[in-house]
Enzyme design. Structure first.
Site, PDB file in Angstrom:
ATOM      1  CB  CYS A 289      72.278  24.111  47.690  1.00 28.53           C
ATOM      2  SG  CYS A 289      71.660  25.309  46.536  1.00 28.53           S
TER       3      CYS A 289
ATOM      4  NE  ARG B  55      70.450  29.615  49.171  1.00 33.35           N
ATOM      5  CZ  ARG B  55      71.575  30.299  49.338  1.00 33.35           C
ATOM      6  NH1 ARG B  55      72.579  29.733  49.940  1.00 33.35           N
ATOM      7  NH2 ARG B  55      71.678  31.540  48.950  1.00 33.35           N
TER       8      ARG B  55
ATOM      9  CG  ASN C 286      60.297  30.702  46.670  1.00 30.29           C
ATOM     10  OD1 ASN C 286      60.565  30.024  47.665  1.00 30.29           O
ATOM     11  ND2 ASN C 286      60.713  30.362  45.462  1.00 30.29           N
TER      12      ASN C 286
ATOM     13  N   PRO D  20      76.268  32.841  46.462  1.00 28.40           N
ATOM     14  CG  PRO D  20      77.397  34.326  45.073  1.00 28.40           C
ATOM     15  CD  PRO D  20      76.696  33.000  45.068  1.00 28.40           C
ATOM     16  CB  ILE D  21      74.943  36.317  50.818  1.00 24.12           C
ATOM     17  CG1 ILE D  21      76.160  36.144  51.744  1.00 24.12           C
ATOM     18  CG2 ILE D  21      74.056  35.077  50.844  1.00 24.12           C
ATOM     19  CD1 ILE D  21      75.793  36.059  53.223  1.00 24.12           C
ATOM     20  CG  ASP D  22      78.232  39.000  45.952  1.00 24.08           C
ATOM     21  OD1 ASP D  22      77.450  38.032  45.947  1.00 24.08           O
ATOM     22  OD2 ASP D  22      78.553  39.611  44.924  1.00 24.08           O
TER      23      ASP D  22
HETATM   24  C1  EPZ Z   1      65.185  32.809  45.301  1.00 22.48           C
HETATM   25  O1  EPZ Z   1      66.471  32.360  45.702  1.00 22.48           O
HETATM   26  C2  EPZ Z   1      64.267  31.601  45.418  1.00 22.48           C
HETATM   27  N1  EPZ Z   1      64.206  31.158  46.818  1.00 22.48           N
HETATM   28  C3  EPZ Z   1      64.779  30.479  44.534  1.00 22.48           C
HETATM   29  O2  EPZ Z   1      63.843  29.414  44.623  1.00 22.48           O
HETATM   30  C4  EPZ Z   1      64.830  30.981  43.088  1.00 22.48           C
HETATM   31  O3  EPZ Z   1      65.393  29.959  42.273  1.00 22.48           O
HETATM   32  C5  EPZ Z   1      65.705  32.234  43.005  1.00 22.48           C
HETATM   33  O4  EPZ Z   1      65.206  33.235  43.918  1.00 22.48           O
HETATM   34  C6  EPZ Z   1      65.713  32.835  41.592  1.00 22.48           C
HETATM   35  O5  EPZ Z   1      64.414  33.136  41.201  1.00 22.48           O
HETATM   36  C7  EPZ Z   1      63.378  31.794  47.672  1.00 22.48           C
HETATM   37  O6  EPZ Z   1      62.713  32.743  47.326  1.00 22.48           O
HETATM   38  C8  EPZ Z   1      63.322  31.234  49.074  1.00 22.48           C
HETATM   39  P1  EPZ Z   1      68.831  35.005  43.837  1.00 22.48           P
HETATM   40  P2  EPZ Z   1      67.673  33.444  45.925  1.00 22.48           P
HETATM   41  O7  EPZ Z   1      69.471  35.745  44.951  1.00 22.48           O
HETATM   42  O8  EPZ Z   1      67.124  34.651  46.531  1.00 22.48           O
HETATM   43  C9  EPZ Z   1      73.352  35.094  42.397  1.00 22.48           C
HETATM   44  C10 EPZ Z   1      63.098  27.229  45.043  1.00 22.48           C
HETATM   45  O9  EPZ Z   1      63.256  26.171  44.401  1.00 22.48           O
HETATM   46  N2  EPZ Z   1      73.580  35.916  43.598  1.00 22.48           N
HETATM   47  O10 EPZ Z   1      67.886  35.711  42.939  1.00 22.48           O
HETATM   48  O11 EPZ Z   1      68.780  32.731  46.604  1.00 22.48           O
HETATM   49  C11 EPZ Z   1      73.059  33.641  42.771  1.00 22.48           C
HETATM   50  O12 EPZ Z   1      74.263  32.925  42.954  1.00 22.48           O
HETATM   51  C12 EPZ Z   1      64.263  28.175  45.211  1.00 22.48           C
HETATM   52  O13 EPZ Z   1      62.015  27.589  45.559  1.00 22.48           O
HETATM   53  C13 EPZ Z   1      74.834  36.475  43.789  1.00 22.48           C
HETATM   54  O14 EPZ Z   1      75.738  36.302  42.977  1.00 22.48           O
HETATM   55  O15 EPZ Z   1      68.080  33.724  44.407  1.00 22.48           O
HETATM   56  C14 EPZ Z   1      72.278  33.120  41.597  1.00 22.48           C
HETATM   57  O16 EPZ Z   1      73.171  32.736  40.573  1.00 22.48           O
HETATM   58  C15 EPZ Z   1      65.549  27.635  44.593  1.00 22.48           C
HETATM   59  N3  EPZ Z   1      75.058  37.221  44.907  1.00 22.48           N
HETATM   60  C16 EPZ Z   1      71.482  34.352  41.150  1.00 22.48           C
HETATM   61  O17 EPZ Z   1      72.134  35.491  41.743  1.00 22.48           O
HETATM   62  C17 EPZ Z   1      74.061  37.451  45.839  1.00 22.48           C
HETATM   63  O18 EPZ Z   1      74.317  38.159  46.840  1.00 22.48           O
HETATM   64  C18 EPZ Z   1      70.016  34.339  41.596  1.00 22.48           C
HETATM   65  O19 EPZ Z   1      69.992  34.295  42.994  1.00 22.48           O
HETATM   66  C19 EPZ Z   1      72.796  36.861  45.616  1.00 22.48           C
HETATM   67  C20 EPZ Z   1      72.568  36.106  44.489  1.00 22.48           C
END
Ligand code: EPZ
Length: 419
Positions: A116, A92, A23, A122-124
């Site tokens: 997944c 992703r 990551n 989401p990516i908002d």
């Molecule tokens: C990163 O994912 C990691 N992946 C994930 O690791 C890790 O679980 C996660 O951060 C949390 O630490 C990589 O770095 C490649 P987030 P990411 O955006 O960036 C919500 C693994 O096993 N959210 O911090 O996708 C989202 O739905 C993977 O190595 C929004 O609502 O995580 C979630 O509930 C799995 N809107 C929370 O935030 C957005 O625009 C955390 O997501 C973005 C996120």
């Protein structure tokens, strides 16, 4: 579908070097595209997600050479700005290429990465942040097209410290005109690593490691060389394996500071932990005790170790609980653990676990990357053989789970057949 076979109830002993951080490396590979030159990355793990990002960068026109664990990216020419659709679904984190290509070319196109098994994801927050820097984003259906006449710095406040959104906005802000302030930024060590690499490329970033990052845009970046940190989640997984199986091990190449919350729980479960500058020593002479675990953004307990610790709690000598606050559906592993005899009750984002020891070996299926590794943790404390199917998930993030655990004395083998 290839499987991993583990014969449980054998203590682990020895030392292993932890691979480079998946990551951390994935956003660093994206960052290399911002430099119209050559970037060298060391300690790159040879895992499927890295191979997938390599395929994407090559498809965009970059020349990439991975020799051993050293990656050379020549991004002098970029021939396309649209991420090929076939790669987005399987990885992703390609979403951070939006910020990269907006910064490099003023335009970018990709697809909604989709949800997944761990949640809708989401990516908002990503898109709102990029819009605040001057990107015009059309997201009709699954396709996302972003354009800008020139990114300009701005003040952005994240409603949630999203790791990916922080990376995306950082990558766009580095060459934007003027200063960008990101409030409520993620504080995961992987973000600090990305910032340090970008600074080494000539970026101007302050507040590294804190919740507010300030980026002063620069017009060009330069060639650089950077060594990625050890993977704290892989290290946490291996620590869980030793505590599950019993024994003593030394994990090299990981920064114990990045696992403080995890080490605290392991000590509460009865493990002897010693930290050293270059690694972590762990000794476990008995069945783990119960614990309560609440996942949270860094420096809280990492959600990526929730499944491996659910396995640990499943063999503990008491009643423990897990509260998963980051993702809404990250308990898929529980069903597989129940097949091994675990006693787990799920209610929404909370799990209650009544430890049982030993579990019993059977055939289980990895539901996702960390869930697959969690089944290995459980198998080490199960009587008889456990066959873990669906190991292609595990290969996305673990370079050599079998080899590493075998070097610690586990009776484990990868079944023949392409994963
Ligand atoms: C990163 O994912 C990691 N992946 C994930 O690791 C890790 O679980 C996660 O951060 C949390 O630490 C990589 O770095 C490649 P987030 P990411 O955006 O960036 C919500 C693994 O096993 N959210 O911090 O996708 C989202 O739905 C993977 O190595 C929004 O609502 O995580 C979630 O509930 C799995 N809107 C929370 O935030 C957005 O625009 C955390 O997501 C973005 C996120």
């Amino acid at each position: 579908m290839s499987g991993i076979e583990i014969e449980g109830l054998r203590p682990l002993e020895g030392e292993v070097t932890v691979q480079g951080s998946k990551n951390a490396v994935l956003p660093m590979m994206a960052a290399a595209v911002l430099n119209r030159g050559t970037t060298v990355l060391h300690n790159v793990p040879r895992i499927r997600d890295v191979f997938c990002m390599l395929d994407i960068l090559r498809a965009m026109g970059c020349e990439c050479r991975l020799e051993g664990h050293t990656l050379v990216i020549d991004a002098r020419t970029v021939s396309r700005i649209a991420v090929p659709r076939e790669y987005v679904a399987s990885m992703r984190s390609s979403i951070v290429l939006l910020g990269t290509f907006l910064g490099r070319c003023g335009e970018a196109a990709t697809f909604y990465p989709g949800g997944c098994v761990i949640g809708s994801r989401p990516i908002d927050i990503h898109l709102d942040g990029l819009r605040k820097l001057g990107a015009v984003i059309e997201n009709s259906g699954e396709k996302i097209v972003a354009r800008t006449a020139g990114l300009s710095g701005g003040r952005i406040h994240f409603p949630y410290p999203s790791v990916g959104a922080t990376e995306n906005v950082l990558l766009a802000a580095v060459t934007a005109h003027g200063t960008t302030v990101i409030e409520g930024a993620a504080r995961e060590p992987e973000i600090a690593g990305l910032c340090r690499m970008l600074v080494g490329m000539g970026a101007k970033i302050s507040g590294i490691g804190e919740g507010t990052l300030t980026v002063e845009g620069v017009s060009t970046l330069c060639d650089s060389e950077y060594t990625a940190p050890g993977d704290r989640i892989v290290a946490g997984t291996y620590l869980s394996c030793v505590v599950s199986a019993g024994g003593r091990s030394y994990l090299k190449g990981v920064n114990a500071q990045e696992l403080k919350g995890v080490l605290k729980v392991l000590r509460r479960m009865g493990a002897d932990i010693e930290t050293a500058p270059a690694g972590i020593r762990v000794y476990m002479g008995r069945r783990p005790g119960p614990a309560g675990i609440k996942t949270a953004p860094y420096p809280g307990f990492p959600t990526d170790l929730q499944s491996p610790f659910l396995s640990l709690l499943s063999v503990s000598d008491g009643c423990g609980w897990v509260w998963e606050t980051v993702f809404e559906e990250r308990f898929a592993t529980a069903e597989e653990l129940r097949r091994m005899g675990a006693d787990i009750e799920i209610a929404g984002r909370k799990a209650r676990v009544h430890g049982r020891y030993p579990l019993h070996g059977t055939t289980v299926t990895a539901p996702d990357l960390r869930g697959g590794a969690a089944l290995a943790v459980a198998a080490l404390a199960a009587e008889g053989k456990t066959e873990i199917c669906g190991c292609s998930h595990i290969l996305r993030g673990y370079e050599d789970l079998c080899g590493d655990l075998k070097s610690l004395g586990a009776k484990i083998r990868q079944q023949p057949g392409g994963a």
